[in-house]
Design a protein around this motif. Structure first.
Motif, PDB file in Angstrom:
ATOM      1  N   VAL A 100       1.148  -1.313   0.244  1.00  0.00           N
ATOM      2  CA  VAL A 100      -0.355   0.173  -0.108  1.00  0.00           C
ATOM      3  C   VAL A 100       0.907   1.231   0.105  1.00  0.00           C
ATOM      4  CG1 VAL A 100      -1.497   1.232   1.300  1.00  0.00           C
ATOM      5  CG2 VAL A 100      -1.983  -1.648   1.219  1.00  0.00           C
ATOM      6  N   CYS A 101       1.891   1.521   0.870  1.00  0.00           N
ATOM      7  CA  CYS A 101       2.763   2.774   0.660  1.00  0.00           C
ATOM      8  C   CYS A 101       4.423   2.182   1.710  1.00  0.00           C
ATOM      9  CB  CYS A 101       1.773   3.478   2.133  1.00  0.00           C
ATOM     10  SG  CYS A 101       2.914   4.693   2.373  1.00  0.00           S
ATOM     11  N   LYS A 102       4.630   2.320   0.741  1.00  0.00           N
ATOM     12  CA  LYS A 102       6.069   1.977   1.588  1.00  0.00           C
ATOM     13  C   LYS A 102       6.898   2.690   2.722  1.00  0.00           C
ATOM     14  CE  LYS A 102       8.140  -0.038  -2.859  1.00  0.00           C
ATOM     15  NZ  LYS A 102       7.625  -0.260  -3.940  1.00  0.00           N
ATOM     16  N   ARG A 103       6.051   3.919   2.839  1.00  0.00           N
ATOM     17  CA  ARG A 103       6.713   4.671   4.242  1.00  0.00           C
ATOM     18  C   ARG A 103       6.484   3.963   5.145  1.00  0.00           C
ATOM     19  NH1 ARG A 103       7.968   9.814   5.754  1.00  0.00           N
ATOM     20  NH2 ARG A 103       7.195  10.470   7.328  1.00  0.00           N
ATOM     21  N   GLN A 104       5.223   3.732   4.843  1.00  0.00           N
ATOM     22  CA  GLN A 104       4.112   3.297   6.339  1.00  0.00           C
ATOM     23  C   GLN A 104       4.673   1.372   6.794  1.00  0.00           C
ATOM     24  OE1 GLN A 104      -0.251   0.547   6.275  1.00  0.00           O
ATOM     25  NE2 GLN A 104       0.231   2.839   6.085  1.00  0.00           N
ATOM     26  N   ALA A 105       5.186   0.782   6.099  1.00  0.00           N
ATOM     27  CA  ALA A 105       6.137  -0.152   5.824  1.00  0.00           C
ATOM     28  C   ALA A 105       7.438  -0.066   6.425  1.00  0.00           C
ATOM     29  CB  ALA A 105       6.754  -0.981   4.578  1.00  0.00           C
ATOM     30  N   TRP A 106       8.191   0.490   5.975  1.00  0.00           N
ATOM     31  CA  TRP A 106       9.313   1.336   7.020  1.00  0.00           C
ATOM     32  C   TRP A 106       8.917   1.987   8.310  1.00  0.00           C
ATOM     33  CZ3 TRP A 106      11.516   4.757   9.517  1.00  0.00           C
ATOM     34  CH2 TRP A 106      13.008   5.543   9.510  1.00  0.00           C
ATOM     35  N   LEU A 107       8.101   2.580   8.750  1.00  0.00           N
ATOM     36  CA  LEU A 107       7.651   3.119  10.323  1.00  0.00           C
ATOM     37  C   LEU A 107       7.594   2.051  11.293  1.00  0.00           C
ATOM     38  CD1 LEU A 107       5.530   6.100   9.636  1.00  0.00           C
ATOM     39  CD2 LEU A 107       7.908   6.672   9.968  1.00  0.00           C
ATOM     40  N   LEU A 108       6.550   1.128  10.563  1.00  0.00           N
ATOM     41  CA  LEU A 108       6.194   0.040  11.080  1.00  0.00           C
ATOM     42  C   LEU A 108       7.262  -1.184  11.747  1.00  0.00           C
ATOM     43  CD1 LEU A 108       3.236  -1.508   9.359  1.00  0.00           C
ATOM     44  CD2 LEU A 108       3.494  -0.946  11.338  1.00  0.00           C
ATOM     45  N   GLN A 128       9.832   9.679   1.631  1.00  0.00           N
ATOM     46  CA  GLN A 128       9.365  10.659   1.759  1.00  0.00           C
ATOM     47  C   GLN A 128       7.744  10.430   1.426  1.00  0.00           C
ATOM     48  OE1 GLN A 128      10.127  14.396   2.915  1.00  0.00           O
ATOM     49  NE2 GLN A 128      11.892  13.228   2.758  1.00  0.00           N
ATOM     50  N   PRO A 129       6.859  11.035   2.194  1.00  0.00           N
ATOM     51  CA  PRO A 129       5.082  10.552   2.233  1.00  0.00           C
ATOM     52  C   PRO A 129       4.323  10.896   0.482  1.00  0.00           C
ATOM     53  CG  PRO A 129       5.900  12.128   4.095  1.00  0.00           C
ATOM     54  CD  PRO A 129       6.715  12.365   3.811  1.00  0.00           C
ATOM     55  N   GLN A 130       3.668  10.611   0.436  1.00  0.00           N
ATOM     56  CA  GLN A 130       3.022  11.347  -0.546  1.00  0.00           C
ATOM     57  C   GLN A 130       2.046  11.034  -1.138  1.00  0.00           C
ATOM     58  OE1 GLN A 130       5.323  10.848  -4.118  1.00  0.00           O
ATOM     59  NE2 GLN A 130       6.807  10.359  -3.546  1.00  0.00           N
ATOM     60  N   SER A 166      -3.344   5.340  10.097  1.00  0.00           N
ATOM     61  CA  SER A 166      -3.176   5.339  11.450  1.00  0.00           C
ATOM     62  C   SER A 166      -1.680   6.401  11.125  1.00  0.00           C
ATOM     63  CB  SER A 166      -3.312   4.072  12.123  1.00  0.00           C
ATOM     64  OG  SER A 166      -2.547   3.073  11.381  1.00  0.00           O
ATOM     65  N   TYR A 167      -1.021   6.599  10.014  1.00  0.00           N
ATOM     66  CA  TYR A 167       0.535   7.254  10.240  1.00  0.00           C
ATOM     67  C   TYR A 167      -0.641   8.764   9.430  1.00  0.00           C
ATOM     68  CZ  TYR A 167       2.841   3.399  11.705  1.00  0.00           C
ATOM     69  OH  TYR A 167       4.235   2.443  12.011  1.00  0.00           O
ATOM     70  N   LYS A 168      -1.396   9.180   9.601  1.00  0.00           N
ATOM     71  CA  LYS A 168      -2.052  10.541   8.741  1.00  0.00           C
ATOM     72  C   LYS A 168      -1.631  11.432   9.258  1.00  0.00           C
ATOM     73  CE  LYS A 168      -6.051  11.385   9.068  1.00  0.00           C
ATOM     74  NZ  LYS A 168      -7.331  11.632   8.717  1.00  0.00           N
TER      75      LYS A 168
HETATM   76  S1  SF4 Z   1      -0.243   8.583   5.850  1.00  0.00           S
HETATM   77 FE1  SF4 Z   1       2.375   8.548   5.665  1.00  0.00          FE
HETATM   78  S2  SF4 Z   1       2.281   6.536   5.794  1.00  0.00           S
HETATM   79 FE2  SF4 Z   1      -0.096   6.420   5.772  1.00  0.00          FE
HETATM   80  S3  SF4 Z   1      -0.523   6.047   3.756  1.00  0.00           S
HETATM   81 FE3  SF4 Z   1       0.021   8.623   3.860  1.00  0.00          FE
HETATM   82  S4  SF4 Z   1       2.197   8.577   3.324  1.00  0.00           S
HETATM   83 FE4  SF4 Z   1       2.030   6.601   4.212  1.00  0.00          FE
END
Ligand code: SF4
Length: 167
Positions: free
Chosen positions: A17-25, A149-151, A160-162
């Protein structure tokens, strides 16, 4: 050499879904605890499937629920909605793969009680290859020192990382 990160089912799903989310997790950076969607997710799993074993820890992953059906283990993954269905199916296949590697025969069921939908999930030989390639790719990605970077994507609105990404 940097430490290897545990690749959990949630990370596999997030990576799609989102690589940034995977990195944060992967860094155990917790999502905002006041995110209402997290709370709703917890309530859904408590409310439905009361007779099943829930949150079973196995080989570094958490299975939402398990039940025995016809000599085969049935693993259920509960989701709030079918929005990220393909990523959720891959997450479930990742659990079936882990069980397969431990010689446990299992089938999967993706459960979306709020939409009254279920999807049967089986692990095929092609899935095994795909999961092995994907987990190698994720392991390499997680070595990066900083998250991407967030996209702005569709998933951001209920992520939940919004707050973390966009506040
Ligand atoms: S809020 Fe951040 S971590 Fe969540 S989907 Fe968007 S960019 Fe990814």
């Amino acid at each position: 050499m940097e430490k290897a990160f545990d690749i959990k089912g949630s990370i596999v799903q997030a990576y799609i879904v989102c690589k940034r989310q995977a990195w944060l997790l992967s860094r155990n950076i917790g999502p905002s605890s006041d995110n209402p969607f997290l709370e709703i997710g917890k309530l859904i799993s408590q409310e439905y499937y009361k007779n099943d074993k829930k949150e079973v820890y196995f080989d570094g992953v958490v299975l939402d629920l398990i039940r025995q059906e016809d000599e085969v283990l049935l693993v259920g993954e509960i989701k709030r909605s079918s929005r990220a269905k393909n990523a959720a199916i891959l997450q479930l296949k990742f659990y079936l793969y882990k069980l397969f590697k431990n010689n446990i025969k299992a089938r999967g069921k993706l459960l979306i009680p709020e939409e009254k939908k279920t999807f049967d999930v089986e692990l095929t030989t092609d899935d095994i290859e795909e999961i092995e390639t994907l987990t190698e790719e994720i392991a390499l990605f997680l070595y990066s020192q900083l998250p991407p970077q967030p996209q702005k994507i569709k998933a951001c609105s209920k992520c939940s990382y919004k707050e973390f990404c966009w506040a």
